[in-house]
Design a protein around this motif. Structure first.
Motif, short mmCIF file in Angstrom:
data_model
loop_
_atom_site.label_atom_id
_atom_site.label_comp_id
_atom_site.label_asym_id
_atom_site.label_seq_id
_atom_site.Cartn_x
_atom_site.Cartn_y
_atom_site.Cartn_z
N PHE A 26 0.84 -1.20 0.00
CA PHE A 26 0.00 0.00 0.00
C PHE A 26 0.88 1.26 0.00
CE2 PHE A 26 -2.05 3.35 2.47
CZ PHE A 26 -3.27 3.46 1.85
N SER A 27 1.88 1.27 0.87
CA SER A 27 2.76 2.46 0.97
C SER A 27 3.54 2.65 -0.32
CB SER A 27 3.73 2.31 2.14
OG SER A 27 3.03 2.00 3.30
N ALA A 28 4.06 1.56 -0.89
CA ALA A 28 4.83 1.67 -2.13
C ALA A 28 3.96 2.26 -3.23
CB ALA A 28 5.35 0.30 -2.55
N LEU A 29 2.71 1.83 -3.30
CA LEU A 29 1.80 2.35 -4.34
C LEU A 29 1.52 3.84 -4.11
CD1 LEU A 29 -0.88 -0.45 -4.84
CD2 LEU A 29 0.83 0.32 -6.48
N VAL A 30 1.25 4.21 -2.86
CA VAL A 30 0.94 5.62 -2.56
C VAL A 30 2.15 6.50 -2.88
CG1 VAL A 30 0.40 7.26 -0.71
CG2 VAL A 30 -0.86 5.13 -0.88
N ILE A 31 3.34 6.02 -2.52
CA ILE A 31 4.56 6.80 -2.76
C ILE A 31 4.75 7.00 -4.27
CG2 ILE A 31 7.09 6.70 -2.64
CD1 ILE A 31 6.65 5.35 0.16
N MET A 32 4.39 6.02 -5.05
CA MET A 32 4.52 6.14 -6.52
C MET A 32 3.44 7.04 -7.11
SD MET A 32 5.48 2.53 -8.17
CE MET A 32 4.24 1.65 -7.29
N LEU A 33 2.19 6.82 -6.66
CA LEU A 33 1.06 7.49 -7.31
C LEU A 33 0.93 8.96 -6.92
CD1 LEU A 33 -1.77 4.81 -7.10
CD2 LEU A 33 -0.42 5.46 -9.08
N LEU A 34 1.26 9.27 -5.67
CA LEU A 34 0.98 10.60 -5.15
C LEU A 34 1.65 11.72 -5.96
CD1 LEU A 34 -0.42 12.32 -3.08
CD2 LEU A 34 1.39 11.83 -1.46
N PRO A 35 2.99 11.69 -6.13
CA PRO A 35 3.60 12.77 -6.92
C PRO A 35 3.11 12.77 -8.36
CG PRO A 35 5.27 11.41 -5.86
CD PRO A 35 3.98 10.71 -5.70
N TYR A 36 2.82 11.60 -8.87
CA TYR A 36 2.33 11.50 -10.24
C TYR A 36 0.99 12.22 -10.39
CZ TYR A 36 1.38 9.34 -14.74
OH TYR A 36 1.12 9.13 -16.07
N LEU A 37 0.08 11.96 -9.45
CA LEU A 37 -1.23 12.61 -9.49
C LEU A 37 -1.11 14.12 -9.28
CD1 LEU A 37 -3.41 10.03 -7.55
CD2 LEU A 37 -3.84 10.86 -9.85
N VAL A 38 -0.22 14.52 -8.38
CA VAL A 38 -0.02 15.96 -8.13
C VAL A 38 0.50 16.62 -9.40
CG1 VAL A 38 1.34 17.63 -6.82
CG2 VAL A 38 0.32 15.71 -5.65
N GLY A 39 1.47 15.97 -10.06
CA GLY A 39 2.04 16.51 -11.31
C GLY A 39 0.99 16.62 -12.40
N LEU A 40 0.19 15.58 -12.55
CA LEU A 40 -0.85 15.61 -13.58
C LEU A 40 -1.90 16.67 -13.25
CD1 LEU A 40 -1.54 11.87 -14.49
CD2 LEU A 40 -0.33 13.57 -15.81
#
Lengths: 397, 226
Positions: A26-40
């Protein structure tokens, strides 16, 4: 159907059954997705803001063209364009880059005629610039912060001019909730800008407003008239006319460049993410294999075990995506894109002083879900499949 | 009437540098319905492997093994899984899922049988009560003692009323009293017409059996009827 629901329910229970593995995944996914979503979200917000600003701007932008590059245009062209049927108004504008202070902060200086400046009054704290002995300037919030300037402060000459330097004075600061490009903007009168850049009788471009549906005709007329004859007394360059639609079409190219670099970085992050999840799914792998073996020994079929594994992965992916979307919204809304906004807005620091535009649309959210599913399933399903297809005794060893 | 029929059954394992290891070598036997059969042999005789083959936990390398007419060596994986639902297996190390409760360990085994949740719970609670474990039904398997784990493992094996109960060295780690209790359970099941197959190295257990098959180095010795 009931049987399937029972298996689905054991898949959900499995998330809690392996807390360490679930938390790491769960943490690995959030760490990956979060900056990506913020950037998009930032890229989408900036794109929307750019489109809005362009739509509120002029119908046509006329510049000179020399050696195939945009160049200044003579002010004599203003009167020629005004005479064209279908033209409502023409305004010359100077746009140029200046470097300020010891810190060598880059800023964009825009000069407009006094009759055009009142349109900006709502977005300024202080006064509008007036013509006079001093250069009166309105500066962006980011510039004010970095140069530690406030309304009323003088600004030492930041240019070289054969007519002599003049001291400038800050008369206003753009409001922080304005468009992001105001952050590093300096607004002044057309004459002051012409003085700063030492360009008498020329403008960077001419802004042309047309009557409805006359834009194409006016554009052709400008190209023809300015190309066929020189304006009396002035040798003007060949004109280049850019319409609002041309600008709107060009906008994504500029934004996509940054977005593309951002995406490229994330491809790397996702590849690393899959590897991290492969490793994390290996947390307690022998126990997991044994568990699958035990279930198989008690009569579970391979497809039922795989369904259980898929449900577990989907549950973790969904939870991680929803959490990432919520955190991304908080990062953009409350945190104002702290840290990541600087990648998209040149000249802003880690904590922007302007309200950073963002838009979290359904498409990036859906994309994040798909990506997390791909990462999670590729990280976990293979090991589950290996165990589920092995004979129970072998899986339990 | 035969429940199992094995003909020239062989099971080889890859043994690394030693090449192939023969765990079961040319075993032919028949196991009757309703019998209490003991597979007897010393350590390494091939009892566990033969029991695993009978429990459809592994496929034979060679030979035929029929369970109620179905060939366990050649039937599809899906069919094999369905056949396992008609067998109850008690592993030597009990093989409970440690983070699941005693009750969930049993109900999970009933899910593939398509029972509704209420029926699964009812059966699990009945079985746990029968083995004196009703008060510990919500305790995770990890926190149960060895004897308690074994009782849950037997309860799980009996869930879904299988045609046969297979138990691998069920008394190997038990004290005399618990062994006596466990054997009473097996006798009771046998008395009710259930087929029970045990593996053991303890020759004293043969007194409980209707049939004994003795194994030595993977081969079957002359069968004896008790």
């Amino acid at each position: 159907m009931r049987h399937l629901l029972d298996i689905v329910s054991t898949g959900l229970e499995s998330v809690l059954l392996h807390p360490l593995r679930s938390v790491v995944s769960f943490s690995a996914l959030v760490i990956m997705l979060l900056p990506y979503l913020v950037g998009l979200g930032l890229a989408e917000g900036l794109r929307a803001e750019a489109v809005r600003s362009t739509q509120l701007g002029a119908d046509l932008y006329v510049t000179g063209s020399q050696f195939g590059r945009p160049g200044p245009i003579s002010l004599a062209a203003v009167s020629v364009i005004r005479q064209i049927d279908g033209v409502v108004a023409v305004t010359p504008r100077i746009v140029g880059e200046v470097v300020l202070g010891k810190e060598r902060v880059h800023a964009v200086l825009v000069g407009l005629p006094p009759d055009f400046l009142p349109d900006w009054s709502d977005s300024i704290n202080g006064e509008l610039p007036h013509p006079g002995q001093f250069h009166e300037l309105v500066i962006g919030t980011e510039l004010a912060r970095r140069l530690n300037l406030k309304v009323g402060d003088p600004l030492l000459p930041f240019y070289e001019n054969h007519r002599g330097d003049r001291i400038a004075r800050i008369v206003g600061i753009f409001k922080p909730d304005g468009p992001p490009w105001q952050a590093n903007l300096i607004l002044t009168t057309f004459d002051s800008a012409a003085y700063v850049f030492d360009q008498d009788g020329a403008a960077t471009d001419l802004l042309v407003w047309c009557r409805p549906n006359e834009q194409a005709n006016v554009s052709r007329a400008i190209a023809r008239r300015l190309s066929l004859r020189d304006v009396p007394g002035q040798a003007i360059a060949r004109p280049r006319v850019t319409s609002r639609e041309d600008l709107l079409a060009l906008l994504p190219q500029g934004l996509l460049h940054r977005e593309g670099v951002f995406n490229l970085h994330f491809v790397v992050v996702f590849v690393v993410g899959i590897l991290v999840l492969l490793v994390s799914s290996g947390l307690g792998l022998p126990e997991r294999r044994r568990e699958i073996g035990i279930l198989k020994a008690t009569g579970w079929q391979t497809d039922e075990l795989l369904l259980r594994g898929v449900v577990e992965s989907v549950a973790l992916s969904l939870a991680a995506t929803c959490t990432s979307i919520l955190l991304a919204w908080l990062w953009l809304r409350v945190g104002n894109g702290y840290g990541i906004a600087a990648l998209f807005l040149g000249g802003t620091g880690a904590a922007p002083n302007i309200r950073v535009p963002f838009r979290l649309s359904p498409v990036p959210a859906l994309l994040a879900l798909v990506l997390s599913l791909v990462v999670m399933l590729s990280g976990t399903l293979y090991s589950s499949w290996r165990a589920a297809t092995a004979p129970p005794r072998e899986a339990m060893r | 009437m035969l429940l199992y029929e094995a003909q020239s059954l062989c099971k080889y394992y890859r043994g690394g540098s030693r090449g192939e290891v023969c765990a079961v070598d040319g075993v032919s036997l028949g196991i009757e319905r309703g019998s209490l059969t003991i597979l007897l042999g010393s350590s390494g005789a091939g009892k566990t492997t033969l029991l695993s083959l009978l429990g459809a936990l592994e496929r034979p390398t060679r030979g035929r093994l029929l369970f109620k007419g179905d060939d366990l060596g050649t039937c599809s994986g899906m069919h094999l899984a369905r056949l396992r639902r008609r067998m109850g297996f008690v592993f030597q190390d009990f093989a409970l899922i440690p983070d699941l409760s005693a009750e969930a360990n049993i109900t999970y085994a009933l899910i593939p049988r398509g029972m509704v949740r209420a029926e699964r719970q009812r059966q699990a609670r009945e079985l746990l009560a029968r083995f004196g474990m009703d008060e510990k039904r919500n305790v995770s398997a990890r926190r149960l003692s060895g004897g308690e784990q074994q009782r849950v493992a037997i309860a799980r094996a009996l869930a879904g009323e299988p045609d046969v109960l297979l138990a691998d060295e069920p008394t190997s780690n038990l004290d005399t009293e618990t062994t006596r209790e466990l054997l009473a359970v097996f006798r009771e099941l046998h008395a009710k017409g259930r087929t029970v197959i045990l593996s053991s190295h303890d020759a004293r257990l043969t007194g409980q059996a209707t049939h004994v098959h003795e194994l030595d180095k993977g081969r079957l010795k002359e069968p004896r009827r008790c």
